[in-house]
Design a protein around this motif. Sequence first.
Motif, PDB file in Angstrom:
ATOM      1  N   ASN A  26     -59.087  18.596  20.164  1.00  0.00           N
ATOM      2  CA  ASN A  26     -58.009  19.358  20.328  1.00  0.00           C
ATOM      3  C   ASN A  26     -56.758  18.521  21.052  1.00  0.00           C
ATOM      4  O   ASN A  26     -55.896  19.013  21.319  1.00  0.00           O
ATOM      5  N   PRO A  37     -53.862  16.272  21.235  1.00  0.00           N
ATOM      6  CA  PRO A  37     -52.644  15.981  20.329  1.00  0.00           C
ATOM      7  C   PRO A  37     -52.745  14.595  19.803  1.00  0.00           C
ATOM      8  O   PRO A  37     -53.163  13.412  20.372  1.00  0.00           O
ATOM      9  N   ARG A  75     -52.645  16.376   9.406  1.00  0.00           N
ATOM     10  CA  ARG A  75     -53.410  16.655  10.515  1.00  0.00           C
ATOM     11  C   ARG A  75     -52.687  16.155  11.947  1.00  0.00           C
ATOM     12  O   ARG A  75     -52.665  16.635  13.045  1.00  0.00           O
ATOM     13  N   ASP A  78     -49.876  15.601  14.791  1.00  0.00           N
ATOM     14  CA  ASP A  78     -48.742  16.610  15.347  1.00  0.00           C
ATOM     15  C   ASP A  78     -47.541  16.021  15.332  1.00  0.00           C
ATOM     16  O   ASP A  78     -46.519  16.848  15.443  1.00  0.00           O
ATOM     17  N   ALA A  79     -47.349  14.695  15.108  1.00  0.00           N
ATOM     18  CA  ALA A  79     -45.970  14.086  14.707  1.00  0.00           C
ATOM     19  C   ALA A  79     -46.423  12.896  13.921  1.00  0.00           C
ATOM     20  O   ALA A  79     -47.486  12.096  14.142  1.00  0.00           O
ATOM     21  N   LYS A  89     -44.530  16.789   7.432  1.00  0.00           N
ATOM     22  CA  LYS A  89     -44.079  17.276   8.732  1.00  0.00           C
ATOM     23  C   LYS A  89     -44.128  16.658   9.928  1.00  0.00           C
ATOM     24  O   LYS A  89     -44.928  15.671  10.338  1.00  0.00           O
ATOM     25  N   GLY A  90     -43.106  17.027  10.852  1.00  0.00           N
ATOM     26  CA  GLY A  90     -42.858  16.383  12.159  1.00  0.00           C
ATOM     27  C   GLY A  90     -42.570  14.734  12.041  1.00  0.00           C
ATOM     28  O   GLY A  90     -42.868  13.978  13.039  1.00  0.00           O
ATOM     29  N   VAL A 143     -44.757  16.642  21.816  1.00  0.00           N
ATOM     30  CA  VAL A 143     -46.104  17.071  20.936  1.00  0.00           C
ATOM     31  C   VAL A 143     -46.950  17.861  22.152  1.00  0.00           C
ATOM     32  O   VAL A 143     -47.448  18.879  21.944  1.00  0.00           O
ATOM     33  N   VAL A 180     -48.539  21.522  21.782  1.00  0.00           N
ATOM     34  CA  VAL A 180     -50.072  21.503  21.435  1.00  0.00           C
ATOM     35  C   VAL A 180     -50.786  21.928  22.635  1.00  0.00           C
ATOM     36  O   VAL A 180     -50.643  21.411  23.657  1.00  0.00           O
TER      37      VAL A 180
END
Length: 359
Positions: free
Chosen positions: A100, A102, A140, A142-143, A163-164, A346, A350
Amino acid sequence: MTVDAVGGVWRYAMDLAAGLRILGVETAFICFGSAPSAAQAAEAQQIGALHVCDLPLDWMVDNEAALHGVTGAIEHYAAVERADLIHLNLPSQAARLRTNIPVVAVGHSCVCTWFKAVRDDHAPKNWQWHFELNRQGFNRADAVVMPSESHARLSTEVYGEIKGLRVVHNGTCLPEVSGQKENYVFAAGRWWDDGKNGAALDAAAGGLDWPVVMAGSNRGPNRQFLQLLNVDHRGELDHSETMALMRQAAIVVSPSLYEPFGLAVLEAARSASAMVLADIPTYRELWSGTALFADPNSKEAFAAAISRLVHDKELRKRLGGLAQARSRAFTVEAQAASVRAIYRHVLSIVQAPTAMEYT
């Protein structure tokens, strides 16, 4: 933060982490691939904890199965260090993460964009697992960070929408250096890599009035080899030795076909060396107006551009000054501030097990 001791990622990671520490961010390193040298290990340990894993980098192996254990090691050491965030310097390392915490992934380079830039083709079928693993890693994360607009465009051309995606230019903490130069041409790179295009510079060197000094290995980890016939090849040097040669050189050349950023060029600019660069999108984006450009597929073009600088001292001085002035835009301070802003963003979106504190 994942690192490797083979290429420019090590320099990127050390400089960035040192800059982030000033901003209140502590970094622990996990090194994959070849073990760091004693000097590299000492440098890392001055910044934060260093964990060395006897596990490969994706471009060092023939199949995905050989990477078994990489994500487990990342998860293990992230737990040991009680990390608030995981910074991966290979997007493929994000593909199988089960955490979990980020994740920020940086696309410094990859096999698939290399093939597009160097061969103008897709990676061969036996390398397609790289595409799948990187695509999963991008999804996968987050940025995702790229070091130039040019490499970001190339990556989306190859992989589709990411994405990101953010662009953060690399930086250097090397001081500006001016002074008397010596009459030789210098280039640094992993010359066994066809993307560095060392063969073009070696061919051009045969007809030059000044000697060409090349630093960097010409033998790769998978039996790659480039024979260098017309240059003074110094082999693989440590960073300080390479920088000493670069600072003294009146002319620095990068003939690369593929450069997501080109840290060696930035380092050359800090020392006000006149530069001849391959005419590729990345170098046009970052150095237009401060260097001479040559068709990377033409040894004659490189020979002509280098000879022009050899015989025009005033042009060398003017271009060296322009390059040095441009280099002031690429500082570790600016890079670290941008990366910290991405970390904070992020972490704000998150759900992480802990909250990173900033000063």
